[in-house]
Structure formats: structure tokens, C-alpha cells
Design a protein around this motif. Sequence first.
Motif, PDB file in Angstrom:
ATOM      1  N   UNK A 145      -2.435  -2.610  10.149  1.00  0.00           N
ATOM      2  CA  UNK A 145      -2.126  -2.522   8.716  1.00  0.00           C
ATOM      3  C   UNK A 145      -1.635  -1.118   8.364  1.00  0.00           C
ATOM      4  N   UNK A 146      -2.308  -0.080   8.865  1.00  0.00           N
ATOM      5  CA  UNK A 146      -1.983   1.291   8.485  1.00  0.00           C
ATOM      6  C   UNK A 146      -0.627   1.752   9.013  1.00  0.00           C
ATOM      7  N   UNK A 147      -0.201   1.224  10.169  1.00  0.00           N
ATOM      8  CA  UNK A 147       1.117   1.631  10.665  1.00  0.00           C
ATOM      9  C   UNK A 147       2.229   1.147   9.745  1.00  0.00           C
ATOM     10  N   UNK A 148       1.971   0.072   9.008  1.00  0.00           N
ATOM     11  CA  UNK A 148       3.014  -0.454   8.120  1.00  0.00           C
ATOM     12  C   UNK A 148       3.301   0.475   6.948  1.00  0.00           C
TER      13      UNK A 148
ATOM     14  N   UNK B 173       0.829  -1.212   0.000  1.00  0.00           N
ATOM     15  CA  UNK B 173       0.000   0.000   0.000  1.00  0.00           C
ATOM     16  C   UNK B 173       0.862   1.261   0.000  1.00  0.00           C
ATOM     17  N   UNK B 174       1.907   1.256   0.825  1.00  0.00           N
ATOM     18  CA  UNK B 174       2.790   2.410   0.890  1.00  0.00           C
ATOM     19  C   UNK B 174       3.443   2.700  -0.450  1.00  0.00           C
ATOM     20  N   UNK B 175       3.940   1.646  -1.112  1.00  0.00           N
ATOM     21  CA  UNK B 175       4.571   1.822  -2.423  1.00  0.00           C
ATOM     22  C   UNK B 175       3.560   2.286  -3.467  1.00  0.00           C
ATOM     23  N   UNK B 176       2.343   1.749  -3.407  1.00  0.00           N
ATOM     24  CA  UNK B 176       1.305   2.099  -4.376  1.00  0.00           C
ATOM     25  C   UNK B 176       0.916   3.574  -4.255  1.00  0.00           C
ATOM     26  N   UNK B 177       0.739   4.040  -3.029  1.00  0.00           N
ATOM     27  CA  UNK B 177       0.339   5.433  -2.827  1.00  0.00           C
ATOM     28  C   UNK B 177       1.471   6.398  -3.159  1.00  0.00           C
ATOM     29  N   UNK B 178       2.698   6.065  -2.725  1.00  0.00           N
ATOM     30  CA  UNK B 178       3.812   7.006  -2.867  1.00  0.00           C
ATOM     31  C   UNK B 178       4.494   6.939  -4.228  1.00  0.00           C
TER      32      UNK B 178
END
Length: 262
Positions: A207-210, A157-162
Motif C-alpha cells: 500500500x505504501x509504495x503506491x 492517500x498520496x493525493x490526501x497528504x500532498x
Amino acid sequence: MTNDVRTPAHYAISKVPQLTFGFWVIKIAATTLGETGGDWVTMSLNLGYLIGSAIFALIFIGLVSGQIKADQFRPFLYWATIVATTTLGTTMADFADRSLGLGYPGGVAIVAGLLAASLAVWYWAEGDVAVQSVTTPKAEWFYWITILFSQTLGTALGDWIAGNDRGGLGFGYESGALIFGAGLVIVAALYFRAVMSRTALFWAAFILTRPLGATLGDWLDKPVAQGGLHVSRLYASLILLAFMVVSVALIPQRAARTTEPV
């Protein structure tokens, strides 16, 4: 001489810490360390995502086995196991997104499916997915596998958003961190208002902290041209590791109780 009157449920749950503010501070540091540490092994040491995942998988299995065999809550063992899930989650997500060519949306979809399947099988086998239900070695394995998939999903998710490649949305690392930070604030507000299942909110927060940690980690070590600070992955990892060790040593942590709402 005193008698130990703990039930088997209390005995097992006592290896999991209470969900305090300090817990989430250490958790975010652990997820950030997972990003920089995983990238250091796979990219800086040039071992690749497959070999990196194999290395961290062995560490993960060893630490989870130790955690399950432990007779009580041991903070350093618990958080070492959490770090193992974050590093393995980082390399697994990167392997799916990059080596397999699935792209960020594809990686998110697959890992989300694996997380949902893990929760569904856990619920089918044990009848509950709350932290209080972790009362047997079998349930502990479900707990740690679900945590691993939640960490992997968070990375994706982090990679997808950023990210701005491989189907990424291109928000950048700073904006990505703000987005996931806002999501955590919303989850916290819902938690304190008790308007939703606290079990669901716990897993949402976990999940969101990751991705918050993942975007912070990328912000630390990515080149300035890509919106990062260009700190060495090794130095960033060592700084985060030192912060975690000090935090685990100084922040009061107690074993959770089965009567504690989660």
C-alpha cells in the motif's frame, strides 16, 4: 524423462516473484508510471476519469485473465498486470475524489473500506490472505482485486497528504514522498526484526509504495507553481516505461516458493 513433482500450490505460487529488493524497485517505478500514465489518458488526452477507468478496467481484466492462465511465472506479464492495477487505481481514485466530489478524505475512507472488505472476503473464502495461499484461480482473482484496491488506496492517500484542495493536508509532493518513504523504512525494519505478521507487513508495504509512486509521479508532471517539475506526462510515462522494461529484463527474478516466508 523427468517427472514434474510440483504440487498445485507450488504451481500457482510460481507465477508470483520472490520479494527481493529488486521487486520493490520495480514496484515503485510501476506505481509512478501508473500515476503519470493514468493522468496522461484522463487529463492530457481529455478523456475524463470515467472513460479512463473503463479503458484501464478492460486492460486489467484482460491481463489478469492472462496471468491466471499462464503456466509459469512470466516477469513481463506479471509487471504489465501490476501497471494495469496502478493506472486503474489512479483513475478510480481520481474519479471518486473529483468527479463524484467525495474529496480526498472521503475517497480514502471508501477505498480503505473496499480494501478491508476484499481482504475479509478473501480470508473468509480461502482461510488465508498470504501470498502462499494463492494456489487456485479463485485465490488469484482475490489477490489481484486486493492489489487493485491497495493501489487505489495508495493513490487516494498520496493525493490526501500532498494536495492542498479537496480536503488535502497540503504537505506537498516532496514532503509527501518523504513521509511515505519513512513509512516504508519503518515497515522494512519491522519485517527484518520479525516482530509482526509478515503477511500484514507485506500488504502495508504494498500500500505504501503506491502513494510514494503517486507523489513522485505528481512531482514529475505537476506545474512548477504547484511544486512539480512540469515534465510532460507523456514523456515522464515513456521514461518510466523504459526504466521498467530495462529493470524487468536485467534484475534477476525468480518465482516464489510456497516455503518462502511472506
